[in-house]
Design a protein around this motif. Sequence first.
Motif, PDB file in Angstrom:
ATOM      1  N   UNK A 170       0.834  -1.186   0.000  1.00 36.15           N
ATOM      2  CA  UNK A 170       0.000   0.000   0.000  1.00 36.15           C
ATOM      3  C   UNK A 170       0.872   1.240   0.000  1.00 36.15           C
ATOM      4  N   UNK A 171       0.289   2.332  -0.409  1.00 35.75           N
ATOM      5  CA  UNK A 171       0.990   3.607  -0.402  1.00 35.75           C
ATOM      6  C   UNK A 171       0.045   4.662   0.146  1.00 35.75           C
ATOM      7  N   UNK A 172       0.536   5.426   1.099  1.00 35.38           N
ATOM      8  CA  UNK A 172      -0.204   6.561   1.626  1.00 35.38           C
ATOM      9  C   UNK A 172       0.460   7.811   1.093  1.00 35.38           C
ATOM     10  N   UNK A 173      -0.335   8.825   0.761  1.00 33.82           N
ATOM     11  CA  UNK A 173       0.266  10.028   0.191  1.00 33.82           C
ATOM     12  C   UNK A 173      -0.640  11.224   0.377  1.00 33.82           C
ATOM     13  N   UNK A 174      -0.041  12.393   0.291  1.00 36.27           N
ATOM     14  CA  UNK A 174      -0.806  13.629   0.291  1.00 36.27           C
ATOM     15  C   UNK A 174      -0.016  14.703  -0.438  1.00 36.27           C
ATOM     16  N   UNK A 175      -0.745  15.688  -0.934  1.00 34.27           N
ATOM     17  CA  UNK A 175      -0.133  16.791  -1.656  1.00 34.27           C
ATOM     18  C   UNK A 175       0.506  17.731  -0.626  1.00 34.27           C
ATOM     19  N   UNK A 176       1.830  17.842  -0.665  1.00 29.63           N
ATOM     20  CA  UNK A 176       2.546  18.702   0.277  1.00 29.63           C
ATOM     21  C   UNK A 176       3.132  19.929  -0.424  1.00 29.63           C
ATOM     22  N   UNK A 177       2.640  20.239  -1.604  1.00 28.87           N
ATOM     23  CA  UNK A 177       3.161  21.356  -2.375  1.00 28.87           C
ATOM     24  C   UNK A 177       3.147  22.641  -1.575  1.00 28.87           C
TER      25      UNK A 177
END
Length: 181
Positions: A170-177
Amino acid sequence: LRVVYEIQSRLRPAQEEPPAPQQPAPKANPQDKPSRESNWLNDPACRLCVVTLRSLRFEAMVGKVSSYHSSVLQNLGGGFLAVDLQGRTVLINPAAKKLLSLSPDLPLNLPAAQVLQHIPERADILVKTVSTRHTVKRQEIRWKHDGADHILGYSTLLLQDPDGNTSGAGITFQDITQFKA
């Protein structure tokens, strides 16, 4: 008791003659242990009832746990995407679909490379995690979306079956721009 009676009546064949009256049981000596015949679990209908009730309780418990875990995944603020050992998607939460501009109706069981074709690096990360059984923490990937540059922070994890064998990644992610600008 109504359930026990109903199960018993379905298990016992209809009798044309009423059953013979039972002899009164001799008075039990308090020193004696109950005989095997007096144990209600020796009755097949009672055993079936116990097994059925245990099964229903187990099913309800599994339903509660599944509902709880599903609720957690569906309400995560960040994206989560999981693949099986063949790299086919088994779960994509709503936040992942939104962050990656995927269709809300996107079916599961598609190859990760197909689902993530506009971010091929993300699919490669999942495939590598499955093949090497090596996870990464707090990494970043840059990608261009709708003409704007974005930075996604991500971590990977291995999924396991109840026996402890790896069953996917699995991969967890979020936009940290906004935090990197």
